[in-house]
Design a protein around this motif. Structure first.
Motif, PDB file in Angstrom:
ATOM      1  N   PHE A  48       0.823  -1.207   0.000  1.00 15.04           N
ATOM      2  CA  PHE A  48       0.000   0.000   0.000  1.00 15.04           C
ATOM      3  C   PHE A  48       0.860   1.262   0.000  1.00 15.04           C
ATOM      4  O   PHE A  48       0.496   2.272  -0.613  1.00 15.04           O
ATOM      5  N   LEU A  49       2.000   1.201   0.681  1.00 11.14           N
ATOM      6  CA  LEU A  49       2.861   2.393   0.713  1.00 11.14           C
ATOM      7  C   LEU A  49       3.503   2.631  -0.653  1.00 11.14           C
ATOM      8  O   LEU A  49       3.696   3.786  -1.060  1.00 11.14           O
ATOM      9  N   GLU A  50       3.836   1.557  -1.376  1.00 16.28           N
ATOM     10  CA  GLU A  50       4.343   1.727  -2.743  1.00 16.28           C
ATOM     11  C   GLU A  50       3.338   2.486  -3.593  1.00 16.28           C
ATOM     12  O   GLU A  50       3.703   3.356  -4.400  1.00 16.28           O
ATOM     13  N   PHE A  51       2.061   2.169  -3.395  1.00 18.92           N
ATOM     14  CA  PHE A  51       1.003   2.844  -4.151  1.00 18.92           C
ATOM     15  C   PHE A  51       0.954   4.333  -3.810  1.00 18.92           C
ATOM     16  O   PHE A  51       0.926   5.190  -4.706  1.00 18.92           O
ATOM     17  N   THR A  52       0.952   4.664  -2.521  1.00 16.98           N
ATOM     18  CA  THR A  52       0.831   6.075  -2.134  1.00 16.98           C
ATOM     19  C   THR A  52       2.081   6.878  -2.504  1.00 16.98           C
ATOM     20  O   THR A  52       1.985   8.056  -2.839  1.00 16.98           O
ATOM     21  N   VAL A  53       3.244   6.235  -2.464  1.00 17.46           N
ATOM     22  CA  VAL A  53       4.468   6.931  -2.891  1.00 17.46           C
ATOM     23  C   VAL A  53       4.380   7.271  -4.375  1.00 17.46           C
ATOM     24  O   VAL A  53       4.709   8.379  -4.801  1.00 17.46           O
ATOM     25  N   ASP A  54       3.922   6.311  -5.170  1.00 16.57           N
ATOM     26  CA  ASP A  54       3.767   6.557  -6.609  1.00 16.57           C
ATOM     27  C   ASP A  54       2.735   7.640  -6.896  1.00 16.57           C
ATOM     28  O   ASP A  54       2.863   8.390  -7.872  1.00 16.57           O
ATOM     29  N   GLU A  55       1.701   7.720  -6.063  1.00 13.37           N
ATOM     30  CA  GLU A  55       0.583   8.623  -6.335  1.00 13.37           C
ATOM     31  C   GLU A  55       0.703   9.973  -5.643  1.00 13.37           C
ATOM     32  O   GLU A  55      -0.156  10.843  -5.834  1.00 13.37           O
ATOM     33  N   SER A  56       1.731  10.171  -4.827  1.00 14.09           N
ATOM     34  CA  SER A  56       1.886  11.455  -4.141  1.00 14.09           C
ATOM     35  C   SER A  56       2.031  12.590  -5.162  1.00 14.09           C
ATOM     36  O   SER A  56       2.759  12.465  -6.146  1.00 14.09           O
ATOM     37  N   CYS A  57       1.338  13.694  -4.907  1.00  8.35           N
ATOM     38  CA  CYS A  57       1.456  14.838  -5.825  1.00  8.35           C
ATOM     39  C   CYS A  57       2.776  15.569  -5.625  1.00  8.35           C
ATOM     40  O   CYS A  57       3.204  16.352  -6.479  1.00  8.35           O
ATOM     41  N   GLY A  58       3.433  15.351  -4.472  1.00 11.86           N
ATOM     42  CA  GLY A  58       4.742  15.940  -4.234  1.00 11.86           C
ATOM     43  C   GLY A  58       4.723  17.345  -3.681  1.00 11.86           C
ATOM     44  O   GLY A  58       5.771  17.966  -3.522  1.00 11.86           O
ATOM     45  N   LYS A  59       3.546  17.867  -3.362  1.00  8.74           N
ATOM     46  CA  LYS A  59       3.473  19.276  -2.937  1.00  8.74           C
ATOM     47  C   LYS A  59       4.074  19.490  -1.545  1.00  8.74           C
ATOM     48  O   LYS A  59       4.772  20.468  -1.322  1.00  8.74           O
ATOM     49  N   CYS A  60       3.789  18.578  -0.617  1.00  9.66           N
ATOM     50  CA  CYS A  60       4.284  18.800   0.748  1.00  9.66           C
ATOM     51  C   CYS A  60       5.408  17.823   1.074  1.00  9.66           C
ATOM     52  O   CYS A  60       5.411  16.669   0.627  1.00  9.66           O
ATOM     53  N   THR A  61       6.363  18.273   1.880  1.00  8.33           N
ATOM     54  CA  THR A  61       7.558  17.494   2.204  1.00  8.33           C
ATOM     55  C   THR A  61       7.250  16.207   2.959  1.00  8.33           C
ATOM     56  O   THR A  61       7.825  15.160   2.644  1.00  8.33           O
ATOM     57  N   PRO A  62       6.380  16.220   3.975  1.00  8.22           N
ATOM     58  CA  PRO A  62       6.130  14.972   4.710  1.00  8.22           C
ATOM     59  C   PRO A  62       5.670  13.828   3.815  1.00  8.22           C
ATOM     60  O   PRO A  62       6.113  12.691   3.986  1.00  8.22           O
ATOM     61  N   CYS A  63       4.797  14.117   2.863  1.00  6.24           N
ATOM     62  CA  CYS A  63       4.296  13.075   1.971  1.00  6.24           C
ATOM     63  C   CYS A  63       5.325  12.739   0.889  1.00  6.24           C
ATOM     64  O   CYS A  63       5.594  11.566   0.623  1.00  6.24           O
ATOM     65  N   ARG A  64       5.914  13.772   0.290  1.00  7.83           N
ATOM     66  CA  ARG A  64       6.838  13.558  -0.836  1.00  7.83           C
ATOM     67  C   ARG A  64       8.095  12.803  -0.397  1.00  7.83           C
ATOM     68  O   ARG A  64       8.520  11.854  -1.055  1.00  7.83           O
ATOM     69  N   ILE A  65       8.688  13.231   0.712  1.00  7.61           N
ATOM     70  CA  ILE A  65       9.953  12.640   1.161  1.00  7.61           C
ATOM     71  C   ILE A  65       9.725  11.615   2.275  1.00  7.61           C
ATOM     72  O   ILE A  65      10.316  10.539   2.282  1.00  7.61           O
ATOM     73  N   GLY A  66       8.839  11.960   3.212  1.00  9.92           N
ATOM     74  CA  GLY A  66       8.625  11.083   4.360  1.00  9.92           C
ATOM     75  C   GLY A  66       8.146   9.703   3.983  1.00  9.92           C
ATOM     76  O   GLY A  66       8.666   8.692   4.476  1.00  9.92           O
ATOM     77  N   ASN A  67       7.165   9.631   3.093  1.00  8.32           N
ATOM     78  CA  ASN A  67       6.644   8.328   2.696  1.00  8.32           C
ATOM     79  C   ASN A  67       7.670   7.528   1.901  1.00  8.32           C
ATOM     80  O   ASN A  67       7.692   6.291   1.959  1.00  8.32           O
ATOM     81  N   LYS A  68       8.523   8.223   1.159  1.00 12.29           N
ATOM     82  CA  LYS A  68       9.602   7.544   0.433  1.00 12.29           C
ATOM     83  C   LYS A  68      10.567   6.886   1.420  1.00 12.29           C
ATOM     84  O   LYS A  68      10.972   5.735   1.244  1.00 12.29           O
ATOM     85  N   LYS A 105       1.863  11.463   9.495  1.00 12.06           N
ATOM     86  CA  LYS A 105       0.417  11.528   9.768  1.00 12.06           C
ATOM     87  C   LYS A 105       0.024  12.894  10.337  1.00 12.06           C
ATOM     88  O   LYS A 105      -1.026  13.435  10.011  1.00 12.06           O
ATOM     89  N   ASN A 106       0.890  13.456  11.156  1.00 11.39           N
ATOM     90  CA  ASN A 106       0.552  14.711  11.834  1.00 11.39           C
ATOM     91  C   ASN A 106       0.911  15.966  11.045  1.00 11.39           C
ATOM     92  O   ASN A 106       0.438  17.058  11.383  1.00 11.39           O
ATOM     93  N   THR A 107       1.721  15.836  10.013  1.00 12.93           N
ATOM     94  CA  THR A 107       2.229  17.052   9.357  1.00 12.93           C
ATOM     95  C   THR A 107       1.916  17.161   7.864  1.00 12.93           C
ATOM     96  O   THR A 107       2.184  18.209   7.266  1.00 12.93           O
ATOM     97  N   SER A 108       1.359  16.133   7.248  1.00 16.58           N
ATOM     98  CA  SER A 108       1.068  16.216   5.807  1.00 16.58           C
ATOM     99  C   SER A 108      -0.029  17.229   5.530  1.00 16.58           C
ATOM    100  O   SER A 108      -0.875  17.511   6.386  1.00 16.58           O
ATOM    101  N   LEU A 109      -0.033  17.745   4.311  1.00 10.78           N
ATOM    102  CA  LEU A 109      -0.960  18.814   3.935  1.00 10.78           C
ATOM    103  C   LEU A 109      -2.401  18.323   3.833  1.00 10.78           C
ATOM    104  O   LEU A 109      -3.316  18.938   4.379  1.00 10.78           O
ATOM    105  N   CYS A 110      -2.615  17.212   3.125  1.00 13.11           N
ATOM    106  CA  CYS A 110      -3.994  16.791   2.865  1.00 13.11           C
ATOM    107  C   CYS A 110      -4.292  15.443   3.505  1.00 13.11           C
ATOM    108  O   CYS A 110      -3.406  14.766   4.028  1.00 13.11           O
ATOM    109  N   GLY A 111      -5.552  15.055   3.424  1.00 13.99           N
ATOM    110  CA  GLY A 111      -5.996  13.810   4.040  1.00 13.99           C
ATOM    111  C   GLY A 111      -5.305  12.582   3.488  1.00 13.99           C
ATOM    112  O   GLY A 111      -5.077  11.610   4.218  1.00 13.99           O
ATOM    113  N   LEU A 112      -4.941  12.609   2.211  1.00 12.52           N
ATOM    114  CA  LEU A 112      -4.290  11.443   1.623  1.00 12.52           C
ATOM    115  C   LEU A 112      -2.899  11.242   2.212  1.00 12.52           C
ATOM    116  O   LEU A 112      -2.491  10.111   2.507  1.00 12.52           O
TER     117      LEU A 112
END
Length: 628
Positions: free
Chosen positions: A478-498, A528-535
């Motif tokens: 599931f994390l491979e999926f969200t990493v591929d689908e991240s829009c890259g706008k916010c650092t926690p999601c773009r880098i943190g999930n990677k 979980k606490n710092t990403s921009l959007c719900g995804l």
């Protein structure tokens, strides 16, 4: 169809078309003189030639001279997708499964001509030692279901507006326009307790109320239907749009009346061509009939609907990213300075609801808020549609009252785990959800209960896992999926999930330490606490929930360099047991020349050369090779 210029004309049309559904709504044990034959026209069944089945049935009926005794109809998804293509014969209510085009002749010659049911095409009930069952009402898969959003799917032809009229279509809109003020519509939604079915569960009535109270911008407000269904394995919204598009159109018009909007958009991913085609047909038919467009039913209310296509970006399922995409901008979430009901599409007040949420609205207006609230729980009223998949007998769409337990869905409706395997977990909410273990199987399904055990309702994906599934590997998937689908706008999601994915890969490769598990949880909570959007905020949920429920599996990976489920290839060794007869098939088919041994003697695998490809296990006829 002739345009309907008044509500009275609509009611007359409904009365006129009612007989169309008579055979389907009046089941009888008596041998009938006439029959309706319904064939599933959903994506799954059409990919298995259900449209060819329709043509073959029509030809066989014509050949047998039975045109006055039987009619064949396209319909939407019956829900029991594992059994498709499905053919259902009314009014005797016989349910045929796994039908092939060549079966059409036997169905007509035996069932239609001679009233003899084709036994070999009947469903075999797994909970009754695979005893054949003739009617869907006697199948465990359907017994506990209550179909509200899916009430017309598998019942009417989605490409024929007259069949929607025959089942009280557009009467809810007429009721709103003639008997209720916009505020009364909103109050009915609030009283029903309907919450958003797209994931967050925000109360629909409150969302509409907020959009209604905010003044229009440039004279405009908007209603948006979120049909950007992106969760892996989820197909609830697609099936509803394919099987009952008018239901969603009517609901959007009701929402437009309630909030004061005259324009609506359905944002749908371009990968749903069948749903798009049927929406186009439905919109054209509704405009021609006068229930969409200008001066609807002569009431002075205007409402038009347009389709907007998404390019498949998962992040565009998030409301503000979806709005950006409709506007022609990059599909990225906006900062939540204002809610969409205040400043949404082109800065105008906008109500965004998903497909299933809209699917409940006409039924609530027609039958009343109290009727809807009689299902479910106090906090979560009504029903919920789930895409039930994974290691389960009865794969398909299920709609159950809120409060139904996971055990009931998995073992009653789902028919249990196939191949004698043991239940391990169920993942709800897709990539944004969490894994639920056996100890929580009796948890009622509602927004609060799922949240309390570390999961979430999500849009309705439900993946059942058995003892052969590795929970670390599932979290990684599931994390491979969200990493591929991240829009890259916010650092926690773009880098943190990677980085989170790198840690999980390290664990699956047997290269991690116990300290890495603490770092894994710490990083997951930070994201979980710092990403921009719900995804982004929900992306670590599969990691956190598996750490909570299956920590022993993580420990086995890092302390013993062992995968208890035998899934993680890097932690496996292939060993030849004493069952080996020295036939040489494994040696012959090994691509790495890792197997040695003389003929008729036990062979040996060189683990330093072994690619762990499984070719030897596949070829061995004596089951002499095992993973350890």
């Amino acid at each position: 169809m002739q345009k309907l210029n008044s509500i009275a004309e609509l009611k007359d049309a409904v009365k006129e078309y009612k007989p169309i559904l008579y055979l389907r709504e009046n089941h009888t044990e008596e041998i009938p003189d006439k029959r309706d034959i319904l064939v599933c026209g959903g994506t799954g069944c059409t990919s298995s030639e259900s449209l060819v089945i329709i043509e073959n049935l029509k030809q066989e009926i014509k050949k047998a001279g039975l045109e006055d005794h039987a009619q064949v109809h396209l319909t939407g998804c019956f829900g029991f997708c594992a059994m498709g293509p499905i053919v259902k014969v009314y009014p005797d209510n016989v349910f045929y499964v796994h039908v092939k085009p060549e079966d059409a002749a036997e169905i007509v010659q035996s069932h239609i001509a001679k009233n003899q049911v084709v036994e070999r095409l009947l469903f075999e009930e797994p909970t009754l030692q695979f005893q054949k069952v003739k009617k869907d009402e006697d199948m465990e898969f359907y017994k506990k279901q209550v179909r509200v959003a899916l009430r017309n799917c598998g019942h009417i032809n989605p490409e024929d507006i007259s069949e929607y009229f025959a089942n009280d279509g557009y009467l809810a809109l007429a009721k709103c326009l003639s008997e209720m003020t916009p505020n009364e519509v909103i109050e009915e939604m609030k009283k029903s307790g309907l919450r958003g079915r797209g994931g967050a569960g925000f109360p629909t009535g409150r969302k509409w109320e907020s959009a209604a109270k905010n003044p229009p911008i440039n004279g405009k407000k908007f209603v948006v239907c979120n049909a950007d269904e992106g969760d892996p394995g989820a197909f609830m919204d697609r099936s509803l749009l394919e099987g009952d598009p008018h239901n969603v159109l009517e609901a959007m018009a009701i929402a437009g009346y309630a909030i004061g909007a005259a324009e609506g958009y359905i944002y749908i991913r371009a990968e749903y061509p069948l749903a798009i085609d049927r929406l186009k047909i439905a919109i054209a038919q509704a405009e021609e009939a006068g229930v969409l467009g200008e001066n609807i039913l002569g009431t002075g209310f205007n409402f038009k609907i347009e389709l907007k296509y998404g390019a498949g970006a998962f992040v565009c399922g998030e409301g503000t990213a979806l709005i950006n995409s409709i506007e022609g901008k990059r599909g990225e979430p906006r900062m939540k300075t204002f809610s969409s009901s205040q400043h949404g599409l082109w800065q105008a007040p906008t109500s965004v609801n998903n497909v299933e949420t809209f699917g409940n609205v006409p039924a609530i207006i027609n039958k009343g808020a109290d009727w809807f609230a009689s299902y479910g729980t106090k906090d979560s009223t009504g029903t919920k549609v789930f895409a039930l998949g994974g290691k389960i007998h009865n794969v398909g769409l299920v709609e159950v009252p809120m409060g139904t337990t996971l055990r009931e869905i998995v073992f009653d409706i789902g028919g249990g785990i196939p191949n004698g395997k043991k239940f391990k977990a169920v993942q709800t909410g897709g990539p944004s959800g969490g894994c639920i273990s056996e100890k929580d199987l009796d948890t009622p399904i509602d927004f609060k209960s799922l949240s309390d055990i570390g999961s979430m309702m999500g849009s309705g994906g439900m993946l059942v896992l058995d003892e052969t599934d590795c929970m670390v590997d599932i979290a990684k998937f599931f994390l491979e999926f969200t990493v591929d689908e991240s829009c890259g706008k916010c650092t926690p999601c773009r880098i943190g999930n990677k980085r989170l994915l790198e840690m999980l890969t390290k664990i699956c490769d047997g290269k991690a330490t116990e300290k890495d598990l603490y770092d894994l949880e710490d990083l997951a909570l930070t994201i979980k606490n710092t990403s921009l959007c719900g995804l982004g905020k929900c992306a670590p949920n599969p990691v956190l929930s598996t750490l909570d429920c299956f920590y022993d599996e993580y420990l086995a990976h890092v302390k013993e360099q062992k995968c208890p489920a035998g899934k993680c290839q890097s932690l496996l060794n292939y060993v030849i047991t004493d069952n080996c007869i020295g036939c040489g098939l494994c040696k012959k088919n090994c691509p790495a020349d890792a197997i040695s041994g003389e003929k008729k003697e036990k062979h040996v695998i060189d683990t330093t050369k072994c690619l762990k490809c499984g070719a030897c296990i596949e070829k061995c006829k004596k089951d002499a090779i095992v993973k350890m």
